[in-house]
Motif scaffolding. Structure first.
Motif, short mmCIF file in Angstrom:
data_model
loop_
_atom_site.label_atom_id
_atom_site.label_comp_id
_atom_site.label_asym_id
_atom_site.label_seq_id
_atom_site.Cartn_x
_atom_site.Cartn_y
_atom_site.Cartn_z
N GLY A 92 5.99 6.25 2.58
CA GLY A 92 5.49 6.24 1.21
C GLY A 92 4.95 7.54 0.87
N LEU A 93 4.32 8.41 1.81
CA LEU A 93 3.91 9.72 1.28
C LEU A 93 4.59 10.78 1.61
CD1 LEU A 93 0.90 11.07 0.92
CD2 LEU A 93 0.65 11.47 3.27
N GLU B 236 -7.31 8.19 0.05
CA GLU B 236 -6.16 7.33 -0.23
C GLU B 236 -5.61 6.64 0.92
OE1 GLU B 236 -5.39 6.21 -3.22
OE2 GLU B 236 -6.77 7.78 -4.27
N VAL B 237 -5.11 7.51 1.94
CA VAL B 237 -4.49 7.33 3.11
C VAL B 237 -5.40 6.56 4.10
CG1 VAL B 237 -2.95 8.08 5.08
CG2 VAL B 237 -2.82 9.07 2.75
N LEU B 238 -6.54 6.98 4.40
CA LEU B 238 -7.40 6.77 5.51
C LEU B 238 -7.65 4.88 5.10
CD1 LEU B 238 -8.84 6.83 8.23
CD2 LEU B 238 -10.61 7.79 7.10
N PRO B 239 -8.39 4.80 3.86
CA PRO B 239 -8.64 3.23 3.64
C PRO B 239 -7.69 2.35 3.83
CG PRO B 239 -9.68 4.93 2.05
CD PRO B 239 -8.89 5.60 2.70
N ALA C 264 0.87 -1.27 -0.01
CA ALA C 264 -0.10 -0.01 0.01
C ALA C 264 0.84 1.11 0.02
CB ALA C 264 -1.00 0.03 1.37
N ALA C 265 1.81 1.31 0.79
CA ALA C 265 2.99 2.39 0.75
C ALA C 265 3.61 2.61 -0.65
CB ALA C 265 3.86 2.13 1.81
N ALA C 266 3.82 1.36 -1.28
CA ALA C 266 4.38 1.57 -2.62
C ALA C 266 3.57 2.16 -3.79
CB ALA C 266 4.82 0.31 -3.12
N ILE D 294 3.14 3.55 9.89
CA ILE D 294 4.42 3.85 9.40
C ILE D 294 4.86 3.78 7.95
CG2 ILE D 294 6.92 3.33 9.96
CD1 ILE D 294 6.22 2.98 12.97
N PRO D 295 4.54 2.86 7.50
CA PRO D 295 4.79 2.41 5.96
C PRO D 295 4.17 3.37 5.12
CG PRO D 295 4.49 0.34 6.89
CD PRO D 295 3.94 1.22 7.83
N LEU D 296 2.92 3.49 5.62
CA LEU D 296 2.19 4.69 4.40
C LEU D 296 2.69 5.97 4.62
CD1 LEU D 296 -1.52 3.68 5.30
CD2 LEU D 296 0.04 3.32 3.13
N GLY D 297 3.17 6.43 6.13
CA GLY D 297 3.76 7.94 6.24
C GLY D 297 5.13 7.83 5.35
#
Length: 265
Positions: free
Chosen positions: A227-228, A150-153, A123-125, A222-225
């Motif tokens: 990636g963002l 995009e981020v919350l789901p 998801a982060a990628a 953490i991974p989403l942060g």
């Protein structure tokens, strides 16, 4: 002939500022996601299909695979502990050891790592690809919300998977421990529940709940942060996905150490 390029100097102050700034962005993102998850408007009818699609799409493929893996792991470890305890005349402590090793320690950790590799990092990628391709900026220009759409789901899907896999595998492990210790009979149920209750004291139960939620929050944010907010370049020799994994493993290790201190210190 051109002179060789000078090697970049190590600047610890600049590296420390960048490290603190990245963690602040991740913590800020986690606070926003947590607030949105507790807001009723997040579950409005207009947003439910997107949220449900991410939850089902992330959890359904993992449940079967992780159920098989956790069942085999529980069978092997429970059998080893029960046989070893019986050989030393410690059968009365065997079930307590199985519950502590499997339910309190191994299963939440395995679920966190499994969800991180199969859900959060991909998801982060995806989020990083959308950012680099300009899709997130285009969404902002159209009046959409990157955080909501995009981020919350993706964060909710990772958190839901973590809690679901940990709860499901814990129940399976307890069932297998009972069957290995007492067989297919209901007469050992009273003794089994008493032994499990001796392990899950109020303090241990609270620590287990906080540990599971902490793993879920770390895996979700953490991974989403990373990636963002991370940018590929010369500032770090690690790929974006690996940067997020390193931060995630550090957070998981810290949570595990704190839980061990709370349970056994």
């Amino acid at each position: 002939m051109a002179p060789p390029a000078a090697l970049p100097r190590f600047q610890p102050l600049h590296a420390a500022r960048r490290w603190l700034a990245t963690w602040w962005q991740i913590v800020h993102l986690g606070a926003l996601v947590g607030a949105l998850l507790l807001t009723p408007s997040t579950y409005a009818p207009a947003r439910r299909p997107l949220l449900a699609r991410h939850l089902v799409g992330a959890a359904l493929p993992l449940l079967g695979w992780f159920g098989v893996v956790s069942t085999l792991l529980s069978l092997v470890i429970a059998r080893i502990v029960l046989v070893t305890a019986a050989s030393y005349g410690l059968s009365q402590y065997a079930l307590g050891m199985v519950v502590r090793v499997l339910v309190l320690e191994l299963i939440p950790l395995a679920a966190a790592l499994f969800v991180a590799v199969r859900v959060s990092v991909p998801a982060a990628a995806q989020l990083a690809a959308l950012r680099e391709g300009g899709a997130l900026e285009a969404l902002r220009r159209r009046g959409g919300s990157v955080l909501h759409d995009e981020v919350l789901p993706r964060a909710a899907a990772a958190l839901f998977c973590m809690v679901l896999l940990a709860a499901f595998s814990s129940l399976v492990s307890l069932l297998l421990a009972y069957l290995l210790a007492h067989g297919f009979t209901p007469w050992g149920l009273a003794r089994f529940t008493r032994q499990v209750g001796q392990v899950f004291t109020p303090a241990v139960s609270l620590i287990f709940l906080l540990k599971t939620l902490g793993f879920g929050a770390a895996v979700a944010v953490i991974p989403l942060g990373s990636g963002l907010h991370d940018r590929a370049g010369r500032s770090s020799p690690l790929p974006l996905e690996l940067q997020g994994l390193v931060r995630l493993f550090a957070a998981i290790l810290l949570i595990e150490v704190l839980s061990l201190m709370g349970n056994y210190a």
